[in-house]
Design a protein around this motif. Structure first.
Motif, short mmCIF file in Angstrom:
data_model
loop_
_atom_site.label_atom_id
_atom_site.label_comp_id
_atom_site.label_asym_id
_atom_site.label_seq_id
_atom_site.Cartn_x
_atom_site.Cartn_y
_atom_site.Cartn_z
N GLU A 95 -44.01 50.99 76.34
CA GLU A 95 -43.29 50.33 76.85
C GLU A 95 -41.65 51.30 76.00
O GLU A 95 -41.05 52.20 76.62
CB GLU A 95 -43.06 48.97 77.11
CG GLU A 95 -43.54 49.28 78.13
CD GLU A 95 -43.52 47.60 77.92
OE1 GLU A 95 -42.92 46.49 77.61
OE2 GLU A 95 -44.55 46.64 79.21
N ARG A 96 -41.90 51.28 74.73
CA ARG A 96 -40.80 51.70 73.92
C ARG A 96 -40.65 52.85 73.50
O ARG A 96 -39.02 53.94 73.93
CB ARG A 96 -40.93 51.15 72.38
CG ARG A 96 -39.83 51.55 71.43
CD ARG A 96 -39.28 51.10 72.07
NE ARG A 96 -37.70 51.78 71.29
CZ ARG A 96 -36.54 52.29 71.33
NH1 ARG A 96 -36.29 52.52 72.61
NH2 ARG A 96 -35.52 52.96 70.24
N GLN A 97 -41.87 54.05 73.58
CA GLN A 97 -41.81 55.24 73.68
C GLN A 97 -41.45 55.71 74.70
O GLN A 97 -40.47 56.80 75.27
CB GLN A 97 -43.37 55.50 73.83
CG GLN A 97 -43.24 57.73 74.01
CD GLN A 97 -44.72 58.21 73.49
OE1 GLN A 97 -45.00 58.22 72.84
NE2 GLN A 97 -45.64 57.19 74.57
N ALA A 98 -41.49 55.08 76.19
CA ALA A 98 -41.09 55.37 77.38
C ALA A 98 -39.32 55.22 77.66
O ALA A 98 -38.82 56.01 78.48
CB ALA A 98 -41.64 54.91 78.55
N ALA A 99 -39.05 54.15 77.00
CA ALA A 99 -37.40 53.91 76.63
C ALA A 99 -36.96 54.62 76.16
O ALA A 99 -36.23 55.30 76.37
CB ALA A 99 -37.15 52.42 76.53
N LEU A 100 -37.52 55.15 74.61
CA LEU A 100 -37.10 56.46 73.87
C LEU A 100 -37.09 57.27 75.25
O LEU A 100 -36.04 58.67 74.43
CB LEU A 100 -37.28 56.14 72.80
CG LEU A 100 -36.83 57.12 71.41
CD1 LEU A 100 -35.94 56.35 70.93
CD2 LEU A 100 -37.72 57.29 70.12
N TYR A 101 -37.74 58.24 75.28
CA TYR A 101 -37.59 59.47 76.20
C TYR A 101 -36.91 59.50 77.09
O TYR A 101 -35.93 60.51 77.11
CB TYR A 101 -39.44 60.23 76.80
CG TYR A 101 -40.54 59.85 76.02
CD1 TYR A 101 -40.27 60.96 74.71
CD2 TYR A 101 -41.52 59.68 75.86
CE1 TYR A 101 -41.16 61.86 73.49
CE2 TYR A 101 -42.24 60.52 75.09
CZ TYR A 101 -42.49 61.04 73.79
OH TYR A 101 -43.25 61.63 72.97
N GLU A 102 -36.46 58.69 77.58
CA GLU A 102 -35.54 58.35 78.83
C GLU A 102 -34.34 57.99 77.65
O GLU A 102 -33.17 59.19 78.57
CB GLU A 102 -35.59 57.22 79.42
CG GLU A 102 -34.81 56.85 81.12
CD GLU A 102 -34.97 58.14 81.24
OE1 GLU A 102 -33.72 58.72 82.59
OE2 GLU A 102 -35.49 58.76 82.07
N GLU A 103 -33.93 57.81 77.32
CA GLU A 103 -32.63 58.05 76.34
C GLU A 103 -32.64 59.36 75.25
O GLU A 103 -31.75 60.22 76.04
CB GLU A 103 -32.41 56.72 75.23
CG GLU A 103 -33.10 55.92 75.19
CD GLU A 103 -32.91 55.21 74.00
OE1 GLU A 103 -32.50 55.26 72.92
OE2 GLU A 103 -33.29 54.00 74.07
N ARG A 115 -33.46 62.31 77.35
CA ARG A 115 -33.54 63.00 78.62
C ARG A 115 -32.03 63.08 78.71
O ARG A 115 -31.63 64.07 79.21
CB ARG A 115 -34.58 62.59 79.62
CG ARG A 115 -34.88 63.39 80.97
CD ARG A 115 -35.70 63.08 81.59
NE ARG A 115 -34.43 61.20 82.77
CZ ARG A 115 -33.30 61.91 83.74
NH1 ARG A 115 -33.01 63.17 83.41
NH2 ARG A 115 -32.71 60.75 83.59
N GLN A 116 -31.66 61.79 78.77
CA GLN A 116 -30.25 62.06 79.17
C GLN A 116 -29.79 62.70 78.69
O GLN A 116 -27.95 62.78 79.11
CB GLN A 116 -29.55 60.54 79.63
CG GLN A 116 -30.39 59.70 80.34
CD GLN A 116 -30.38 58.45 80.20
OE1 GLN A 116 -28.88 57.79 80.02
NE2 GLN A 116 -31.22 57.42 80.82
#
Length: 447
Positions: A392-400, A402-403
């Protein structure tokens, strides 16, 4: 392949060239006027003629063709500049100035066209010995005969889009235009290019990759092996080295070595001298990626990061000097953090900036030994580095992350590995003391 005569200084001709191209994948703006004249005494007509070809024609072609690329799903624009755009040379004020303007346009267009999947980059060659056809003819041969995608050959210059005879008239136009055939197979970005000959760009070469058990290092080892190299990888964990060996196919040597142990670099070099007759490629990839706010840093942690990211690579190169062949390539893996500031990356970014600065100093020092040193600077890349954070934290970090990337996606380890193959191969024999930035534009564009 079809060659079309065109005059880059003729606006009407440039417009007609763009209009005749029904669909375009690749635009290479290579036409150029190279004027050698001191500023004092420079006549306005000569300036205008140089500006027309070096700036106005690429601007017009890009304005006309980028729209077609965007409508078809994307494309790539390459503006050919010169090293004279980056430093002063007597008599080159107009040529260098117009090429610097072209590089500035490149960055602006890259920012403007990100939503359209149109990538814009510049290539800045140094002094080049060319034949009668010049650089454009060489690039046409490269596009036309080297790579092909699924179902069709990739070719350069202008295809009329509706068929017709191919002629070989001289081409003096402002760019090479690539026709889009087989639209149904077009994807962005290309992920399935294949070679029309065996993958042997590194045949007979011996390559050492530090930090080769995962991520960019592991994928680079895979690509090097596929290109015919004999490869050694290092890592601190024997278990991870064994797992990497199970994933890789080819002549592979695994060596347990701590990249932060400066005295241990001599032992690593000694081991390679026992195993191999020479070393052709060194990729210094191992890194300490610690990110902390300034209040949380200890002197021990600071020294450990600098030992791994800056000090040990220097002494590893020193200890490997007797083993390097006369045509060697050293690749120092940096980071976009060397160029931009972001949260908790002060020490990491400083160390990577120092590492990339080696590319210039060591190239100057080692060039007479036949050793080229270049940097490879990744942007945010999908690896297993954040796996300990949990899914979950990894996915959130990747999204941050990516932006923050103008191309709206993260890079892949394979993309970095393929860039490393170029720097390692003889294809980059004229590339030295520079940094190849594979970062989705994050280090260049205001976004």
């Amino acid at each position: 392949m079809r060659f079309v005569a065109a005059d880059a200084s003729d606006l009407a001709g440039v417009r007609q060239l763009a209009a005749d191209a029904e669909a375009v994948d690749i635009l290479v703006s290579n036409a150029s006027v190279m004027t050698f004249s001191p500023t004092i005494g420079q006549d306005l007509a000569s300036y205008d003629a140089t500006f027309a070809v070096n700036v106005r024609a690429p601007f017009l072609l890009t304005a006309l063709l980028a729209e077609k690329m965007a409508a078809a799903g994307g494309g790539s624009i390459v503006n050919v500049s010169t090293t004279a755009a980056g430093f002063g040379m007597p008599g080159m004020a107009v040529h260098g100035g117009t090429k610097a303007a072209l590089e500035s346009l490149t960055r602006t267009w890259a920012a403007e066209f990100t939503e359209s999947n149109v990538r814009v980059n510049a290539a800045a060659p140094g002094p080049v010995r060319t034949g009668e056809g010049g650089r454009g003819e060489g690039m046409a041969r490269g596009f036309g005969h080297r790579w092909h995608g699924p179902g069709h050959r990739t070719q350069a210059h202008l295809h009329p889009g509706r068929g017709g005879p191919r002629d070989r008239r001289s081409c003096q136009g402002p760019g090479q235009l690539h026709d889009r055939r087989d639209r149904g197979r077009r994807r962005w970005p290309h992920r399935n290019l294949r070679r029309d000959r065996t993958m042997d760009r590194l045949a007979g070469k011996h390559a050492l990759i530090t930090g080769g058990t995962s991520g960019i290092g592991l994928e680079t080892a895979r690509e090097f092996l596929a290109e015919g190299a004999t490869v050694a990888i290092t890592g601190r964990s024997q278990e991870k080295l064994d797992e990497a060996a199970r994933q890789l196919d080819g002549p592979l040597l695994t060596i347990a070595s701590d990249a932060g142990d400066v005295p241990g670099q001599a032992a690593l070099a000694a081991r390679l001298r026992e195993e191999w007759p020479k070393l052709d490629i060194l990729m210094s990839n191992a890194a300490d990626v610690t990110h902390l706010p300034i209040e949380a840093w200890t002197e021990e942690a600071f020294d450990r990061l600098l030992a791994t990211n800056l000090k040990a690579p220097f002494f590893l190169i020193r200890d490997l000097l007797p083993l390097f062949s006369q045509q060697s390539s050293v690749i120092l893996v940096g980071s976009v953090s060397a160029y931009i500031g972001h949260e908790n990356a002060t020490v990491y970014g400083a160390a990577k900036a120092g590492l990339l600065s080696y590319t210039r100093g060591l190239t100057h020092e080692l060039k007479d030994r036949g050793i080229r040193v270049n940097g490879l600077s990744p942007g945010p890349t999908i690896t297993n580095a954040f796996a300990p954070l949990g899914p979950e934290r990894q996915a959130a970090l990747y999204e941050e992350l990516r932006q923050t990337v103008p191309l709206h996606r993260l890079g892949t380890a394979t993309e970095l590995a393929k860039a490393a193959v170029y720097l390692a191969s003889d294809e980059s024999a004229y590339t030295a003391g520079t940094v190849l930035r594979v970062d989705g534009g994050i280090g260049q564009l205001a976004y």
